[in-house]
Design a protein around this motif. Structure first.
Motif, PDB file in Angstrom:
ATOM      1  N   LYS A 279       0.843  -1.202   0.000  1.00 16.59           N
ATOM      2  CA  LYS A 279       0.000   0.000   0.000  1.00 16.59           C
ATOM      3  C   LYS A 279       0.878   1.253   0.000  1.00 16.59           C
ATOM      4  O   LYS A 279       0.588   2.232  -0.695  1.00 16.59           O
ATOM      5  CB  LYS A 279      -0.911  -0.006   1.235  1.00 16.59           C
ATOM      6  N   LEU A 280       1.969   1.216   0.738  1.00 14.28           N
ATOM      7  CA  LEU A 280       2.900   2.344   0.743  1.00 14.28           C
ATOM      8  C   LEU A 280       3.610   2.472  -0.599  1.00 14.28           C
ATOM      9  O   LEU A 280       3.712   3.568  -1.168  1.00 14.28           O
ATOM     10  CB  LEU A 280       3.935   2.174   1.862  1.00 14.28           C
ATOM     11  N   TYR A 281       4.090   1.362  -1.119  1.00 12.01           N
ATOM     12  CA  TYR A 281       4.820   1.404  -2.393  1.00 12.01           C
ATOM     13  C   TYR A 281       3.965   1.966  -3.527  1.00 12.01           C
ATOM     14  O   TYR A 281       4.477   2.654  -4.418  1.00 12.01           O
ATOM     15  CB  TYR A 281       5.294  -0.002  -2.789  1.00 12.01           C
ATOM     16  N   THR A 282       2.657   1.650  -3.535  1.00 17.00           N
ATOM     17  CA  THR A 282       1.801   1.997  -4.677  1.00 17.00           C
ATOM     18  C   THR A 282       0.866   3.165  -4.405  1.00 17.00           C
ATOM     19  O   THR A 282       0.027   3.484  -5.254  1.00 17.00           O
ATOM     20  CB  THR A 282       0.978   0.772  -5.120  1.00 17.00           C
ATOM     21  N   ASP A 283       0.993   3.812  -3.267  1.00 18.79           N
ATOM     22  CA  ASP A 283       0.210   5.017  -2.992  1.00 18.79           C
ATOM     23  C   ASP A 283       0.689   6.127  -3.937  1.00 18.79           C
ATOM     24  O   ASP A 283       1.851   6.545  -3.872  1.00 18.79           O
ATOM     25  CB  ASP A 283       0.419   5.440  -1.531  1.00 18.79           C
ATOM     26  N   GLU A 288       6.339   6.298  -5.684  1.00 20.14           N
ATOM     27  CA  GLU A 288       7.323   5.210  -5.662  1.00 20.14           C
ATOM     28  C   GLU A 288       7.143   4.343  -6.912  1.00 20.14           C
ATOM     29  O   GLU A 288       7.878   4.512  -7.878  1.00 20.14           O
ATOM     30  CB  GLU A 288       7.206   4.423  -4.352  1.00 20.14           C
ATOM     31  N   VAL A 289       6.160   3.412  -6.917  1.00 23.74           N
ATOM     32  CA  VAL A 289       5.866   2.627  -8.117  1.00 23.74           C
ATOM     33  C   VAL A 289       4.356   2.577  -8.323  1.00 23.74           C
ATOM     34  O   VAL A 289       3.586   2.865  -7.407  1.00 23.74           O
ATOM     35  CB  VAL A 289       6.430   1.187  -8.028  1.00 23.74           C
ATOM     36  N   ASP A 290       3.939   2.194  -9.526  1.00 19.12           N
ATOM     37  CA  ASP A 290       2.517   2.152  -9.840  1.00 19.12           C
ATOM     38  C   ASP A 290       1.835   0.899  -9.316  1.00 19.12           C
ATOM     39  O   ASP A 290       0.675   0.931  -8.922  1.00 19.12           O
ATOM     40  CB  ASP A 290       2.309   2.240 -11.359  1.00 19.12           C
ATOM     41  N   MET A 291       2.539  -0.222  -9.342  1.00 16.31           N
ATOM     42  CA  MET A 291       1.964  -1.467  -8.845  1.00 16.31           C
ATOM     43  C   MET A 291       3.095  -2.412  -8.489  1.00 16.31           C
ATOM     44  O   MET A 291       4.231  -2.232  -8.919  1.00 16.31           O
ATOM     45  CB  MET A 291       1.020  -2.096  -9.879  1.00 16.31           C
ATOM     46  N   VAL A 292       2.760  -3.427  -7.687  1.00 20.27           N
ATOM     47  CA  VAL A 292       3.769  -4.404  -7.274  1.00 20.27           C
ATOM     48  C   VAL A 292       3.345  -5.803  -7.715  1.00 20.27           C
ATOM     49  O   VAL A 292       2.161  -6.092  -7.869  1.00 20.27           O
ATOM     50  CB  VAL A 292       4.003  -4.403  -5.748  1.00 20.27           C
ATOM     51  N   TRP A 333      -2.538  -0.308  -5.908  1.00 19.88           N
ATOM     52  CA  TRP A 333      -2.997  -1.045  -7.078  1.00 19.88           C
ATOM     53  C   TRP A 333      -2.338  -2.409  -7.127  1.00 19.88           C
ATOM     54  O   TRP A 333      -1.173  -2.563  -6.773  1.00 19.88           O
ATOM     55  CB  TRP A 333      -2.690  -0.262  -8.348  1.00 19.88           C
ATOM     56  N   ASN A 334      -3.112  -3.418  -7.592  1.00 16.94           N
ATOM     57  CA  ASN A 334      -2.637  -4.792  -7.707  1.00 16.94           C
ATOM     58  C   ASN A 334      -2.142  -5.111  -9.112  1.00 16.94           C
ATOM     59  O   ASN A 334      -2.705  -4.637 -10.102  1.00 16.94           O
ATOM     60  CB  ASN A 334      -3.789  -5.760  -7.399  1.00 16.94           C
TER      61      ASN A 334
END
Length: 571
Positions: A279-283, A288-292, A333-334
């Motif tokens: 959730k932090l990475y894709t907020d 940071e990044v769009d999705m993981v 985002w997933n």
């Protein structure tokens, strides 16, 4: 990028197609796929309707780990072609309205990369600190058993440290010994990586899929990991997964590389990532990044180790995917995937690669594409390609599989037992050549394939699928078209139904006044269910299914046939 408005987040309405270049299409007859081969098959992808092509690594490489050991970030490996051919491919992709994403492998390089060649030359070389170098444990001599700087094990078997005879020190390699880890604590390393990324974006590519990117920040004290019972090595993952400076590094990368550029996508492959971290990475606000890419759902049938195979419990799969859907519902985002170059074929793994193969492949595709997130299609998935019938260890090519076999058999394991696990789990299952037609080498090459073609290409191939309107290919084409035309697929909320049912996977999606109901029988026996709120859905339109359906059929006591999937829409 990432961008805060839904209208600009184009990738939410997109479908990504992953190409493993070595196995996709061979344009020069040497038995290895290449850029010319990819260019010759772009119309297949355009017909399928995908929006983004993701190329696994095509950079110069000794190919110790199939290209994930890069020796030059700014060129094309001659095996795959030339930079001129790459530029032509990129233009052809763009001409068809698609985007192209490159694999970014910057946790490690090849040991043949000039950076590492310099780094290992001497202890006082200016690039010495570009990698993780350490002396033997205190009180021990380099080369002694157990003298490695810590007890971490490599993901590819053996220790995560390799002694370099030139300087008498060890270097860290979380993967192969020919893949030394870059030291991201060094700002010179980070700036060199960012410069390379800008170079590719300036060339016109549309973003990056970042390999094991959440490994780049290590606990600099490099402590020992917990050694599980009977294990030779300690588990270092708590000290290099989502490490102490991870968010700082990605935010710096965004500022240095992506800021001010539009229409790009950044995808972080993040083994071991939690919902909370994702959730932090894709907020979008954190940039940071769009999705993981998370791995929890593709570990649902693992035991204590990667090679320990357990039966699928559908409740567990639903719990995992449901938790990710809920966790990233409001922020983040997933990425949605069953298959990639590291996973066995899903129709063999979670479906049926025998009599029910077509229904099972369609069911699995339907489920995946109707979740909230961006779906990824791995080459051949749209054909329902299956695992390969590997006969002996000589049939395998993957370093992870070969290393595991050597280590396990060397420790006394029965070779046939080890092979049985390899046949089910090996990454080579995903890497057999793409099946284009029913000719000798499936239309992949006029030469000798670098790995054997699956013999079932006589019946499972693109040519046959394209000619059959009821094929897996056309079902995937309809799923992709549905994402492009029905906003509820991309933007709707997600609500799990029948969470405790052992056979049926069901959920709803809602966007504005539109509701979608998705029902799927995950197994080969019929399943009778009472659809929740069945009366409300009775007048819904059947959008897509993988069996003929009687429009007057009642949903209250509905029997789903083996591997049956349905999508209903209510406006």
């Amino acid at each position: 990028m990432p961008i805060t408005t839904t209208q600009q987040q184009w990738w939410k309405e997109s479908v990504v197609y992953q190409i493993w270049p070595r196995s996709f299409a061979d344009g020069d007859g040497d038995g290895i796929g290449d850029l010319a081969g990819i260019a010759s098959r772009l119309d297949h992808l355009a017909t399928l309707g995908v929006d983004v092509l993701w190329l696994s690594p095509i950079y110069p490489s000794p190919q110790d780990d199939a290209g994930y050991d890069i020796s030059d970030y700014r060129d094309i490996d001659p095996t795959f072609g030339s930079m001129e051919e790459f530029d032509a491919l990129l233009a052809a992709v763009h001409e068809r309205g698609m985007k192209l994403v490159m694999d970014l492998v910057v946790n490690h390089t090849s040991d043949e990369h000039p950076w590492f060649v310099e780094s290992r030359a001497s202890k006082d070389n200016p690039k010495r600190d570009w990698y993780w170098w350490r002396s033997a444990r205190e009180g021990m001599s380099a080369g002694d058993p157990g003298a490695e700087p810590n007890n971490w094990g490599s993901i590819f078997s053996g220790p995560a440290w390799e002694l370099d005879e030139t300087t008498g020190e060890y270097y860290l390699h979380l993967f192969s010994r020919k893949q030394p880890d870059l030291n991201w604590e060094n700002p010179e390393v980070r700036q060199a990586v960012y410069s390379m990324m800008r170079w590719w974006l300036d060339r016109g590519i549309d973003g990056f899929r970042m390999d094991v990117i959440n490994f780049i920040s290590k606990d600099a004290s490099l402590p020992d990991g917990h050694a599980h019972d009977g294990g030779l090595y300690g588990d270092g993952m708590p000290f290099f997964v989502d490490g102490p400076r991870m968010h700082e590094f990605l935010q710096e990368m965004h500022r240095e590389v992506f800021a001010g550029r539009e229409g790009l996508i950044s995808v972080g492959e993040m083994p071991g990532v939690t919902v909370e971290e994702a959730k932090l990475y894709t907020d979008p606000a954190r940039r940071e990044v769009d999705m993981v890419f998370q791995f929890e759902h593709v570990q649902v049938d693992h035991g204590p180790s990667f090679w320990d195979i357990r039966p699928l419990r559908l409740r567990d799969l639903k719990a995992i995917l449901g938790r990710w859907q809920a966790g990233l519902a409001e922020v983040g985002w997933n990425s949605l995937y069953w298959n990639n170059h590291d996973q066995p074929r899903v129709v063999s793994r979670f479906g049926d690669d025998g009599a029910h193969r077509v229904h099972a492949a369609k069911m699995l595709g339907t489920l995946l594409h109707l979740h909230r997130g961006t779906p990824y299609v791995y080459q051949g998935e749209e054909l329902g390609m299956t695992n390969a019938p590997f006969d002996s260890i000589e049939d395998f090519r993957d370093i992870q599989s070969l290393n595991h076999y050597a280590e396990a058999v060397g420790m006394g394991a029965d070779p046939e037992t080890v092979l049985a696990a390899l046949r089910i789990r090996s990454r080579d299952n995903a890497r057999t050549p793409m099946q284009w037609d029913d000719t000798e080498n499936a239309g992949f090459t006029t030469g000798t394939p670098w790995i054997a073609v699956n013999p079932n290409h006589k019946g499972i191939n693109a040519q046959a699928a394209f000619a059959d309107d009821d094929s897996v290919f056309h079902h995937y084409r309809r799923l992709i078209e549905l994402r492009h035309t029905e906003p509820a697929v991309a933007h709707g909320d997600f609500h799990m139904l029948l969470a405790d049912h052992d056979q049926v996977y069901a959920f709803t999606r809602r966007y504005g006044s539109t509701g979608l109901l998705v029902l799927a029988n995950f197994f080969g026996d019929p399943a009778t269910i009472e659809v929740p709120d069945a009366g409300r859905w009775q007048d819904a339109e059947l959008l897509l299914g993988n069996y003929p359906v009687d429009a007057t059929e009642k949903l209250r006591d509905l029997t789903l046939r083996p591997f049956e999937a349905r999508i209903y829409r209510l406006r």
